[in-house]
Write a protein that holds these residues in place. Structure first.
Motif, PDB file in Angstrom:
ATOM      1  N   GLY A 424       0.862  -1.178   0.000  1.00 61.71           N
ATOM      2  CA  GLY A 424       0.000   0.000   0.000  1.00 61.71           C
ATOM      3  C   GLY A 424       0.893   1.220   0.000  1.00 61.71           C
ATOM      4  O   GLY A 424       2.113   1.114  -0.096  1.00 61.71           O
ATOM      5  N   ILE A 425       0.330   2.377   0.069  1.00 56.96           N
ATOM      6  CA  ILE A 425       1.121   3.601   0.105  1.00 56.96           C
ATOM      7  C   ILE A 425       1.183   4.086   1.547  1.00 56.96           C
ATOM      8  O   ILE A 425       0.152   4.315   2.165  1.00 56.96           O
ATOM      9  N   LYS A 426       2.378   4.210   2.076  1.00 56.24           N
ATOM     10  CA  LYS A 426       2.518   4.657   3.463  1.00 56.24           C
ATOM     11  C   LYS A 426       2.442   6.180   3.564  1.00 56.24           C
ATOM     12  O   LYS A 426       2.326   6.732   4.627  1.00 56.24           O
ATOM     13  N   TYR A 427       2.576   6.844   2.433  1.00 59.27           N
ATOM     14  CA  TYR A 427       2.393   8.285   2.384  1.00 59.27           C
ATOM     15  C   TYR A 427       1.277   8.523   1.382  1.00 59.27           C
ATOM     16  O   TYR A 427       0.923   7.652   0.611  1.00 59.27           O
ATOM     17  N   ASP A 428       0.726   9.685   1.362  1.00 58.44           N
ATOM     18  CA  ASP A 428      -0.418   9.926   0.496  1.00 58.44           C
ATOM     19  C   ASP A 428      -0.241  11.257  -0.219  1.00 58.44           C
ATOM     20  O   ASP A 428      -0.292  12.316   0.405  1.00 58.44           O
ATOM     21  N   VAL A 429      -0.036  11.188  -1.546  1.00 60.66           N
ATOM     22  CA  VAL A 429       0.157  12.424  -2.293  1.00 60.66           C
ATOM     23  C   VAL A 429      -1.102  13.278  -2.248  1.00 60.66           C
ATOM     24  O   VAL A 429      -1.040  14.503  -2.365  1.00 60.66           O
ATOM     25  N   ARG A 430      -2.259  12.671  -2.081  1.00 63.00           N
ATOM     26  CA  ARG A 430      -3.498  13.444  -2.043  1.00 63.00           C
ATOM     27  C   ARG A 430      -3.569  14.292  -0.778  1.00 63.00           C
ATOM     28  O   ARG A 430      -3.943  15.461  -0.819  1.00 63.00           O
ATOM     29  N   GLU A 431      -3.177  13.675   0.360  1.00 66.25           N
ATOM     30  CA  GLU A 431      -3.171  14.443   1.596  1.00 66.25           C
ATOM     31  C   GLU A 431      -2.146  15.581   1.529  1.00 66.25           C
ATOM     32  O   GLU A 431      -2.392  16.681   2.025  1.00 66.25           O
ATOM     33  N   VAL A 432      -1.012  15.290   0.895  1.00 70.34           N
ATOM     34  CA  VAL A 432      -0.002  16.338   0.730  1.00 70.34           C
ATOM     35  C   VAL A 432      -0.557  17.468  -0.130  1.00 70.34           C
ATOM     36  O   VAL A 432      -0.356  18.658   0.157  1.00 70.34           O
ATOM     37  N   ARG A 433      -1.287  17.106  -1.184  1.00 70.81           N
ATOM     38  CA  ARG A 433      -1.885  18.107  -2.065  1.00 70.81           C
ATOM     39  C   ARG A 433      -2.892  18.963  -1.300  1.00 70.81           C
ATOM     40  O   ARG A 433      -2.986  20.184  -1.496  1.00 70.81           O
ATOM     41  N   GLU A 434      -3.683  18.311  -0.409  1.00 71.71           N
ATOM     42  CA  GLU A 434      -4.658  19.066   0.387  1.00 71.71           C
ATOM     43  C   GLU A 434      -3.963  20.023   1.347  1.00 71.71           C
ATOM     44  O   GLU A 434      -4.427  21.153   1.581  1.00 71.71           O
ATOM     45  N   LEU A 435      -2.836  19.575   1.911  1.00 71.89           N
ATOM     46  CA  LEU A 435      -2.089  20.437   2.827  1.00 71.89           C
ATOM     47  C   LEU A 435      -1.566  21.674   2.084  1.00 71.89           C
ATOM     48  O   LEU A 435      -1.621  22.797   2.601  1.00 71.89           O
ATOM     49  N   LYS A 436      -1.081  21.472   0.852  1.00 71.47           N
ATOM     50  CA  LYS A 436      -0.612  22.604   0.051  1.00 71.47           C
ATOM     51  C   LYS A 436      -1.763  23.559  -0.259  1.00 71.47           C
ATOM     52  O   LYS A 436      -1.596  24.785  -0.233  1.00 71.47           O
ATOM     53  N   SER A 437      -2.927  22.978  -0.554  1.00 77.29           N
ATOM     54  CA  SER A 437      -4.096  23.804  -0.850  1.00 77.29           C
ATOM     55  C   SER A 437      -4.481  24.647   0.352  1.00 77.29           C
ATOM     56  O   SER A 437      -4.790  25.842   0.231  1.00 77.29           O
ATOM     57  N   MET A 438      -4.467  24.018   1.549  1.00 73.75           N
ATOM     58  CA  MET A 438      -4.787  24.760   2.770  1.00 73.75           C
ATOM     59  C   MET A 438      -3.757  25.842   3.050  1.00 73.75           C
ATOM     60  O   MET A 438      -4.089  26.960   3.485  1.00 73.75           O
ATOM     61  N   SER A 439      -2.477  25.544   2.795  1.00 65.99           N
ATOM     62  CA  SER A 439      -1.413  26.526   3.037  1.00 65.99           C
ATOM     63  C   SER A 439      -1.602  27.753   2.154  1.00 65.99           C
ATOM     64  O   SER A 439      -1.482  28.892   2.614  1.00 65.99           O
ATOM     65  N   SER A 440      -1.921  27.505   0.869  1.00 64.29           N
ATOM     66  CA  SER A 440      -2.155  28.613  -0.062  1.00 64.29           C
ATOM     67  C   SER A 440      -3.354  29.446   0.382  1.00 64.29           C
ATOM     68  O   SER A 440      -3.318  30.691   0.329  1.00 64.29           O
ATOM     69  N   PHE A 441      -4.402  28.785   0.846  1.00 63.68           N
ATOM     70  CA  PHE A 441      -5.598  29.484   1.325  1.00 63.68           C
ATOM     71  C   PHE A 441      -5.281  30.388   2.504  1.00 63.68           C
ATOM     72  O   PHE A 441      -5.668  31.566   2.542  1.00 63.68           O
ATOM     73  N   LEU A 442      -4.526  29.881   3.463  1.00 70.15           N
ATOM     74  CA  LEU A 442      -4.203  30.650   4.664  1.00 70.15           C
ATOM     75  C   LEU A 442      -3.303  31.846   4.336  1.00 70.15           C
ATOM     76  O   LEU A 442      -3.456  32.929   4.911  1.00 70.15           O
TER      77      LEU A 442
END
Length: 590
Positions: A424-442
Motif C-alpha cells: 500500500g502507500i505509506k504516504y499519500d500524495v493526495r493528503e499532501v496536495r490538500e495540505l498545500k491547498s490549505m497553506s495557499s488558502f491561509l
C-alpha cells in the motif's frame, strides 16, 4: 436449493425508513442511502390499507400489498410486522416476502424433500424429533420413497414401551433411560449410543448412534436428529470431516485460503461472466486484541466475524479466510454500485455493533477494499492488487469503512504504489496536495479574502465529492454564500439557536455526520434528513454560545464516511474564517 428472501425495513412513528437489510435495499432503492417513507414504494391504491395495517395493534396478521421494485414493476409481497427496540428506538419492523418467489421456493423445497426421501429410503435411516412443550416424540423412516411413522407418542410412554418390548439390550437399559432424560433437557447437541433392535423388532440387535441438535421455531423448542448403525455414522462423519478439512476453515466456518484462492483463480478469467466483484475484508485493531486478551479472545472475534459475513451474504457471495484476520469475498451480479455499497455498509455496521461492547479499550471494526471484474482487472491477481490497494486506502482514511477502486481517484496513486512495489502507500500524495491547498488558502486569505475562499472551497467541492457548500450569517442565519447545488431546503440555518443543535455540538465548535440516521443526536439527524442532507460537516463561525454564522459541507445524494483529512480541512477553513474580522467575512457575500 433456493432460500426464501426476506426484505426488512425499520420504521419510526412517521413511517420513515430508519434502517433496512440488503435485500430491501437491492430490491427497492436505486441510488445512495435515501431514507424515504415506506409509503414511497407501495402501490398508490394500497397506501391507505398499508398505513392502517402498520398502525393497528395486532402484530400477528399477515397481509399482502404491491410494492414497486427498481424495474418499475409492482409485485405482491406478503407483509408481517413487529415491534423492536432498535438502537434505543422503539421501531416497527416490516418484513416483506415476494409471493412469486415464495411459491418457487416452496416448489423447490417440495422437490428437495422428495429427493431426500428417496435417499433415505435407500439407506433405511431413521429420523426423530422431540417437542419440549408437548413432551411428544416422533420417529419415522422412508420405505419405497414414502414416509412411515414408527412412533408418535409421549416420550416417557415411548421409553417405557421399548424397554418393556425388549427392544433395548438389558445391559444398556440404564444408559438408555439416562440418555432419554438428557434428550428432554434440549441442550444444543445430543449424542447417545446403545445396543438395541429398534430397526428390526428384536430380530437383530445392533450398536446404534443417535445424534440430534436443538431447533427453535416460533418459540417452540425441538430436538431433531437421526439414528444410524454406529459403523455407518462413524464412516459418514469421517468423510464429512475430511471434506470439511480440505475446503473449510474450522474456526470461522468459511472457505480456507486454498479453496477461496482456487475459486477466485477460476472465476476471474478473460471471457467469464461480467459484473463480479472481489473484496478484501480486514479486521481493524485485531493484533491488540490478541496481545491484550490472548488468542482465545482473538479466535472468538474471528469466529463471530465469519458468522456475520455468512449471515449477511447468504447465497449472494462466496467467503474465504485468506489470512489471519483477513477475509476474501466474491460477489456476483454487482452491476449496480448501490447494491455492493449496501452490502459493504451492512458489513461495517454489523461488525461495529457486534464488537462495540466486547473490549472496553479496543475498537474492533473492519476495513474493506474492493475491485470490479472486468472493469478493474481481468484476472484474480490484478483484482487482488487493486482491492488490496483500496484496503490500505480505507485504513489510511481512518478504518471502519470501505473503498472500491475508482480510476478517476486512484489511478495516479495506484501507479505510484506499483512502481514502489509496496503493498500500500505509506504516504499519500493526495493528503499532501490538500495540505498545500490549505497553506495557499491561509497565506492569501487576509489579502484576497473572497478569491482565496472561493478557490479552496471550489477545490473541496470537487475533490471531496460534495454537493453543496453553504455559509449562513447574521441573526436570521440566512444563506449568504453557496457553491454547488443551491437547494431551497438549505436557504437558512436558524436551527443553530436550538437546544437540539447545541446538544449535538457538545463541547466542540463543529459536528461531523457520516449518516444522518446514525448520529449521536437522533433529533438533529432528523433536522438534516428533512433538509435533504445525507452527510455533513458543520462548523460554527463565532462561538457555540454566540454563533455569528455557520459553514456547512454537505452531501445530498448519498451518505458517505468522511476521511480524516477531509474533516480536518473543513475545520481548518472554518477556524481561519473565525480569525477574520467581521468586515472581512462580509466580503465573501458581495
Amino acid at each position: 436449493m433456493r432460500t426464501l428472501e426476506v426484505k426488512i425495513a425499520y420504521l419510526d412513528e412517521n413511517l420513515k425508513i430508519i434502517e433496512r437489510n440488503k435485500e430491501f435495499y437491492s430490491t427497492f432503492e436505486k441510488v445512495g442511502f435515501i431514507y424515504t417513507s415506506i409509503t414511497d414504494v407501495v402501490f398508490p391504491k394500497h397506501k391507505a390499507d398499508l398505513l392502517k395495517f402498520i398502525k393497528s395493534g395486532d402484530s400477528k396478521d399477515i397481509v399482502a400489498f404491491k410494492f414497486k421494485e427498481i424495474s418499475g414493476e409492482y409485485k405482491y409481497n406478503i407483509v408481517t410486522k413487529a415491534k423492536e427496540d432498535f438502537r434505543c428506538q422503539n421501531l416497527t419492523v416490516l418484513k416483506l416476502i415476494d409471493i412469486s418467489n415464495a411459491f418457487k421456493t416452496f416448489s423447490e423445497a417440495e422437490f428437495y424433500e422428495k429427493k431426500v426421501a428417496h435417499v433415505l429410503s435407500l439407506t433405511s435411516e431413521y429420523l426423530f424429533s422431540y417437542q419440549k412443550s408437548t413432551n411428544n416424540f416422533t420417529m419415522y423412516n422412508y420405505i419405497q420413497n414414502k414416509r412411515v411413522t414408527v412412533y408418535n407418542q409421549d416420550i416417557d410412554a415411548w421409553k417405557s414401551q421399548v424397554i418393556t418390548d425388549g427392544f433395548i439390550a438389558e445391559s444398556d437399559v440404564k444408559e438408555f433411560e439416562g440418555k432419554i432424560e438428557e434428550l428432554k433437557e434440549c441442550n444444543e447437541i445430543f449424542w447417545a449410543r446403545f445396543v438395541c433392535s429398534l430397526r428390526s423388532n428384536k430380530s437383530v440387535f445392533e450398536h446404534m448412534s443417535l445424534k440430534a441438535v436443538k431447533f427453535i421455531d416460533n418459540g417452540e423448542v425441538y430436538m431433531l436428529g437421526r439414528m444410524l448403525p454406529e459403523i455407518v455414522m462413524n464412516q459418514s462423519e469421517k468423510s464429512a470431516m475430511l471434506l470439511q478439512e480440505l475446503k473449510f476453515d474450522a474456526l470461522t466456518g468459511v472457505f480456507n485460503k486454498k479453496a477461496i484462492s482456487d475459486l477466485a483463480q477460476k472465476r476471474f478469467v478473460t471471457g467469464a461472466k461480467e459484473n463480479a466483484l472481489l473484496a478484501i475484508v480486514d479486521l481493524d485493531h485485531f493484533k491488540p486484541v490478541n496481545d491484550a486478551y490472548g488468542h482465545l479472545a482473538g479466535d472468538k472475534v474471528l469466529a463471530r466475524a465469519g458468522e456475520i459475513l455468512r449471515n449477511i451474504l447468504g447465497e449472494d457471495g462466496v467467503i474465504g479466510r485468506y489470512g489471519g484476520d483477513e477475509f476474501l469475498i466474491i460477489l456476483e451480479d454487482m452491476q449496480e454500485e448501490t447494491v455492493f455499497r449496501g452490502i459493504f455498509r451492512t458489513i461495517n455496521n454489523d461488525m461495529r455493533l457486534a464488537f462495540e461492547d466486547m473490549f472496553p479499550d479496543i475498537k474492533v471494526t473492519v476495513s474493506i477494499g474492493a475491485a470490479r471484474f472486468p472493469k478493474d482487472g481481468s484476472t484474480f491477481d490484478e483484482l487482488f492488487k487493486k482491492a488490496d490497494f483500496c484496503l490500505y486506502r480505507a485504513k489510511d482514511k481512518g478504518r471502519d469503512r470501505y473503498v472500491f477502486f475508482r480510476e478517476d481517484l486512484h489511478s495516479e496513486l495506484y501507479k505510484k504504489a506499483c512502481e514502489a512495489k509496496t503493498e500500500g502507500i505509506k504516504y499519500d500524495v493526495r493528503e499532501v496536495r490538500e495540505l498545500k491547498s490549505m497553506s495557499s488558502f491561509l497565506l492569501n486569505l487576509s489579502a484576497s479574502t473572497k478569491s482565496a475562499a472561493e478557490t479552496v472551497l471550489g477545490h473541496m467541492l470537487k475533490t471531496y465529492n460534495l454537493d453543496s457548500i453553504n455559509i449562513y450569517y447574521g441573526e436570521a442565519m440566512e444563506r449568504k454564500f453557496c457553491l454547488g447545488q443551491k437547494s431551497d431546503l438549505l436557504s437558512e440555518a436558524r436551527y443553530v439557536y436550538s437546544d437540539i443543535f447545541k446538544n449535538a455540538l457538545g463541547s466542540q465548535a463543529f459536528i461531523r455526520i457520516d449518516f444522518t440516521t446514525e448520529v449521536i443526536s437522533p433529533d438533529f439527524g432528523k433536522i438534516l434528513d428533512e433538509r435533504g442532507v445525507k452527510s455533513s460537516i458543520q462548523c460554527v463561525i463565532g462561538s457555540p454560545e454566540n454563533p455569528l454564522g455557520l459553514i456547512t459541507f454537505d452531501r445530498l445524494k448519498e451518505s458517505a464516511l468522511w476521511a480524516e483529512y477531509e474533516m480536518n480541512c473543513c475545520i481548518m477553513v472554518a477556524a481561519a474564517l473565525n480569525l477574520l474580522p467581521e468586515s472581512k467575512i462580509k466580503l465573501l457575500f458581495i
